[in-house]
Write an enzyme that holds these catalytic residues in place. Structure first.
Site, PDB file in Angstrom:
ATOM      1  N   ASP A  80      11.097   8.410 -10.575  1.00 42.69           N
ATOM      2  CA  ASP A  80      11.089   7.765 -12.083  1.00 42.69           C
ATOM      3  C   ASP A  80      10.979   8.651 -13.322  1.00 42.69           C
ATOM      4  OD1 ASP A  80      11.638   5.999  -9.788  1.00 42.69           O
ATOM      5  OD2 ASP A  80       9.998   5.634  -9.351  1.00 42.69           O
ATOM      6  N   GLU A 105       6.605   8.619  -8.912  1.00 43.39           N
ATOM      7  CA  GLU A 105       6.955   8.225  -8.524  1.00 43.39           C
ATOM      8  C   GLU A 105       6.371   6.911  -9.080  1.00 43.39           C
ATOM      9  OE1 GLU A 105       9.091   5.898  -5.568  1.00 43.39           O
ATOM     10  OE2 GLU A 105       9.059   7.751  -6.619  1.00 43.39           O
ATOM     11  N   LYS A 136       5.723   2.735  -9.127  1.00 46.36           N
ATOM     12  CA  LYS A 136       5.411   1.702  -8.331  1.00 46.36           C
ATOM     13  C   LYS A 136       5.069   0.257  -8.840  1.00 46.36           C
ATOM     14  CE  LYS A 136       8.961   2.446  -5.808  1.00 46.36           C
ATOM     15  NZ  LYS A 136      10.160   2.232  -5.769  1.00 46.36           N
TER      16      LYS A 136
END
Length: 249
Positions: free
Chosen positions: A79, A110, A112
């Site tokens: 990401d 990452e 999220k």
């Protein structure tokens, strides 16, 4: 005639707080108003990428990317990748996705909307897919003519970034326990939950596990400052051995 009031310049803490509130607001808007999961994920990643491009020194590049090594092995899509462009070439870019040589990578994250056990596991898996790649190390010739012995590649940093955490104690035992469950190449070093705090793993051994957690109101800038300190500690990534990549031509 009334005198104009002298405006007091904002303090450093006020500037940091203002940026954090803005980032949280923008992440919240993306999460609430964008319903398509892929589009929502893209918007969230771009918010974090923009933030790091704003605050990190310009020597560090930030992109969403795959990482590739000189054997042609590819990582999972990351990401957010922080990487070098001074000593490393840029392999390829298409439709906003980059392919970056493993030697140039400083850190991967990452991204999220919230912290969950599954997403923590994803972050560990993605970190491992980068750390297992082959990294070469070439010699560097300085302007003065000095040739430096190739340095061993440093350990790549890994972490997770999110807006929220739904556990009753957001930065508490549950979160810490799942982080502690990641070992070796899956281990995470740091991260940020914008609404609740930033964290850094300061000790992770078979017998102990310690993390530092910031206050909620300083989460974003605490993360940026911690990340910058850890990047400075890493120094410069090794120079890429171009001939190892050229053998595929």
């Amino acid at each position: 005639m009334a005198k104009k009031k002298t405006q007091t310049p904002p303090s450093l803490s006020e500037l940091f707080e203002g940026y954090q509130k803005g980032l949280i607001a923008n992440l919240g808007i993306s999460r609430k108003l964008i319903t398509h999961p892929v589009a929502k994920g893209d918007a969230t990643e771009l918010r974090w990428i923009k933030m790091l491009r704003t605050y990190l020194p310009t020597r560090y590049q930030v992109e969403r990317a795959f990482v590739i090594d000189s054997d042609g092995t590819l990582s999972q899509q990351q990401d957010l990748v922080i990487f070098d462009r001074h000593f490393s070439l840029f392999i390829f870019e298409h439709e906003g996705v980059a392919y970056i040589p493993a030697e140039s990578v400083y850190a991967v994250f990452e991204v999220k909307p919230e912290i969950t056990p599954k997403y923590i596991g994803y972050a560990g898996d993605k970190a491992e897919s980068v750390r297992r790649l082959k990294r070469t190390s070439g010699r560097i010739v300085q302007a003065g003519g000095d040739v430096h012995t190739p340095k061993p590649p440093p350990q790549i940093l890994a972490g997770i970034l999110a807006l929220d955490c739904k556990w009753k104690e957001p930065m508490g035992a549950n979160f810490k326990g799942y982080l502690q469950g990641l070992s070796a190449n899956r281990a995470l070093n740091l991260g940020c939950v914008a609404r609740h705090g930033a964290f850094e793993i300061t000790d992770a051994t078979p017998t102990s596990f310690t993390w530092d957690v910031s206050r909620p109101d300083t989460a974003v800038m605490s993360f940026v400052l911690t990340l910058t300190r850890l990047l400075q500690k890493m120094g410069t990534v090794p120079a890429i051995q171009i001939e190892e990549y050229a053998k595929h031509l």
